[in-house]
Design a protein around this motif. Sequence first.
Motif, PDB file in Angstrom:
ATOM      1  N   ASP A 123       0.834  -1.210   0.000  1.00 11.47           N
ATOM      2  CA  ASP A 123       0.000   0.000   0.000  1.00 11.47           C
ATOM      3  C   ASP A 123       0.867   1.258   0.000  1.00 11.47           C
ATOM      4  O   ASP A 123       0.589   2.217  -0.736  1.00 11.47           O
ATOM      5  CB  ASP A 123      -0.936   0.023   1.210  1.00 11.47           C
ATOM      6  CG  ASP A 123      -2.064  -0.987   1.107  1.00 11.47           C
ATOM      7  OD1 ASP A 123      -2.309  -1.491  -0.016  1.00 11.47           O
ATOM      8  OD2 ASP A 123      -2.681  -1.283   2.145  1.00 11.47           O
ATOM      9  N   ASP A 124       1.929   1.253   0.816  1.00  9.65           N
ATOM     10  CA  ASP A 124       2.829   2.403   0.864  1.00  9.65           C
ATOM     11  C   ASP A 124       3.517   2.619  -0.484  1.00  9.65           C
ATOM     12  O   ASP A 124       3.653   3.757  -0.944  1.00  9.65           O
ATOM     13  CB  ASP A 124       3.888   2.212   1.950  1.00  9.65           C
ATOM     14  CG  ASP A 124       3.312   2.290   3.351  1.00  9.65           C
ATOM     15  OD1 ASP A 124       2.160   2.768   3.502  1.00  9.65           O
ATOM     16  OD2 ASP A 124       4.001   1.865   4.300  1.00  9.65           O
ATOM     17  N   ALA A 125       3.945   1.535  -1.110  1.00  8.87           N
ATOM     18  CA  ALA A 125       4.604   1.652  -2.415  1.00  8.87           C
ATOM     19  C   ALA A 125       3.620   2.159  -3.465  1.00  8.87           C
ATOM     20  O   ALA A 125       3.973   2.990  -4.310  1.00  8.87           O
ATOM     21  CB  ALA A 125       5.188   0.307  -2.833  1.00  8.87           C
ATOM     22  N   SER A 126       2.377   1.681  -3.417  1.00 11.80           N
ATOM     23  CA  SER A 126       1.358   2.157  -4.362  1.00 11.80           C
ATOM     24  C   SER A 126       1.079   3.636  -4.157  1.00 11.80           C
ATOM     25  O   SER A 126       0.917   4.391  -5.117  1.00 11.80           O
ATOM     26  CB  SER A 126       0.063   1.360  -4.201  1.00 11.80           C
ATOM     27  OG  SER A 126       0.248   0.030  -4.596  1.00 11.80           O
ATOM     28  N   THR A 127       1.016   4.063  -2.902  1.00  8.87           N
ATOM     29  CA  THR A 127       0.800   5.475  -2.592  1.00  8.87           C
ATOM     30  C   THR A 127       1.950   6.316  -3.137  1.00  8.87           C
ATOM     31  O   THR A 127       1.724   7.379  -3.726  1.00  8.87           O
ATOM     32  CB  THR A 127       0.676   5.670  -1.070  1.00  8.87           C
ATOM     33  OG1 THR A 127      -0.435   4.905  -0.598  1.00  8.87           O
ATOM     34  CG2 THR A 127       0.466   7.126  -0.713  1.00  8.87           C
ATOM     35  N   LEU A 128       3.172   5.823  -2.960  1.00 11.89           N
ATOM     36  CA  LEU A 128       4.336   6.526  -3.494  1.00 11.89           C
ATOM     37  C   LEU A 128       4.246   6.651  -5.010  1.00 11.89           C
ATOM     38  O   LEU A 128       4.493   7.724  -5.570  1.00 11.89           O
ATOM     39  CB  LEU A 128       5.621   5.799  -3.103  1.00 11.89           C
ATOM     40  CG  LEU A 128       6.926   6.382  -3.640  1.00 11.89           C
ATOM     41  CD1 LEU A 128       7.133   7.792  -3.101  1.00 11.89           C
ATOM     42  CD2 LEU A 128       8.089   5.490  -3.285  1.00 11.89           C
ATOM     43  N   LEU A 129       3.868   5.574  -5.676  1.00 13.68           N
ATOM     44  CA  LEU A 129       3.711   5.628  -7.129  1.00 13.68           C
ATOM     45  C   LEU A 129       2.643   6.637  -7.529  1.00 13.68           C
ATOM     46  O   LEU A 129       2.818   7.400  -8.479  1.00 13.68           O
ATOM     47  CB  LEU A 129       3.355   4.244  -7.685  1.00 13.68           C
ATOM     48  CG  LEU A 129       4.493   3.251  -7.829  1.00 13.68           C
ATOM     49  CD1 LEU A 129       3.960   1.897  -8.262  1.00 13.68           C
ATOM     50  CD2 LEU A 129       5.530   3.742  -8.812  1.00 13.68           C
ATOM     51  N   ASN A 130       1.534   6.648  -6.818  1.00 12.39           N
ATOM     52  CA  ASN A 130       0.448   7.576  -7.141  1.00 12.39           C
ATOM     53  C   ASN A 130       0.849   9.039  -6.914  1.00 12.39           C
ATOM     54  O   ASN A 130       0.479   9.910  -7.693  1.00 12.39           O
ATOM     55  CB  ASN A 130      -0.797   7.248  -6.320  1.00 12.39           C
ATOM     56  CG  ASN A 130      -1.432   5.944  -6.746  1.00 12.39           C
ATOM     57  OD1 ASN A 130      -1.236   5.480  -7.867  1.00 12.39           O
ATOM     58  ND2 ASN A 130      -2.170   5.323  -5.846  1.00 12.39           N
ATOM     59  N   HIS A 131       1.617   9.302  -5.854  1.00 12.33           N
ATOM     60  CA  HIS A 131       2.023  10.676  -5.551  1.00 12.33           C
ATOM     61  C   HIS A 131       3.090  11.202  -6.511  1.00 12.33           C
ATOM     62  O   HIS A 131       3.259  12.412  -6.636  1.00 12.33           O
ATOM     63  CB  HIS A 131       2.519  10.793  -4.125  1.00 12.33           C
ATOM     64  CG  HIS A 131       1.426  10.752  -3.091  1.00 12.33           C
ATOM     65  ND1 HIS A 131       0.088  10.781  -3.382  1.00 12.33           N
ATOM     66  CD2 HIS A 131       1.483  10.681  -1.742  1.00 12.33           C
ATOM     67  CE1 HIS A 131      -0.621  10.741  -2.287  1.00 12.33           C
ATOM     68  NE2 HIS A 131       0.198  10.659  -1.267  1.00 12.33           N
ATOM     69  N   LEU A 171      10.200   0.518  -9.435  1.00 10.76           N
ATOM     70  CA  LEU A 171       9.413   0.238  -8.242  1.00 10.76           C
ATOM     71  C   LEU A 171       8.196  -0.613  -8.587  1.00 10.76           C
ATOM     72  O   LEU A 171       7.865  -1.559  -7.879  1.00 10.76           O
ATOM     73  CB  LEU A 171       8.981   1.534  -7.556  1.00 10.76           C
ATOM     74  CG  LEU A 171       8.125   1.379  -6.299  1.00 10.76           C
ATOM     75  CD1 LEU A 171       8.850   0.555  -5.244  1.00 10.76           C
ATOM     76  CD2 LEU A 171       7.755   2.745  -5.735  1.00 10.76           C
ATOM     77  N   ALA A 172       7.525  -0.297  -9.677  1.00 12.22           N
ATOM     78  CA  ALA A 172       6.366  -1.083 -10.096  1.00 12.22           C
ATOM     79  C   ALA A 172       6.772  -2.521 -10.404  1.00 12.22           C
ATOM     80  O   ALA A 172       6.066  -3.468 -10.020  1.00 12.22           O
ATOM     81  CB  ALA A 172       5.707  -0.434 -11.314  1.00 12.22           C
ATOM     82  N   GLU A 173       7.909  -2.702 -11.079  1.00 15.36           N
ATOM     83  CA  GLU A 173       8.385  -4.059 -11.382  1.00 15.36           C
ATOM     84  C   GLU A 173       8.753  -4.809 -10.105  1.00 15.36           C
ATOM     85  O   GLU A 173       8.433  -5.993  -9.960  1.00 15.36           O
ATOM     86  CB  GLU A 173       9.586  -3.991 -12.320  1.00 15.36           C
ATOM     87  CG  GLU A 173       9.243  -3.550 -13.726  1.00 15.36           C
ATOM     88  CD  GLU A 173      10.475  -3.293 -14.594  1.00 15.36           C
ATOM     89  OE1 GLU A 173      11.617  -3.460 -14.105  1.00 15.36           O
ATOM     90  OE2 GLU A 173      10.282  -2.912 -15.765  1.00 15.36           O
ATOM     91  N   ALA A 174       9.411  -4.118  -9.183  1.00 12.61           N
ATOM     92  CA  ALA A 174       9.787  -4.749  -7.916  1.00 12.61           C
ATOM     93  C   ALA A 174       8.550  -5.150  -7.117  1.00 12.61           C
ATOM     94  O   ALA A 174       8.520  -6.227  -6.512  1.00 12.61           O
ATOM     95  CB  ALA A 174      10.661  -3.799  -7.099  1.00 12.61           C
TER      96      ALA A 174
END
Length: 95
Positions: A16-24, A40-43
């Motif tokens: 969730d934190d990584a998705s939030t980072l991607l969205n921001h 990050l998306a691939e990881a």
Amino acid sequence: MNTQNGLKENMEDMMDDASTLLNHTDDMTDDSMVQARKQLAEAMEQVRNAYEVVQKKAVEGAKATDKAIRNNPYAAIGIAAGVGVLIGYLISRRK
């Protein structure tokens, strides 16, 4: 909370934190940022896949262990007792 649920919750929080980072960082167009977002998306996808594989293997292992114990209860008791004696012996030697 047991370990499996704790691990699952930690994994979900991290994703969730990584998705939030991607969205921001979606509006950032710098080449290095675009590359970092892609990595990050691939990881995240690799971690998600690895988690699913580990979880599946853990469930399969637990089912196999349960079946073995149910099919050979006396052997399982003997093995557990032997391991307990061995651990007790090793602990008593440390003191």
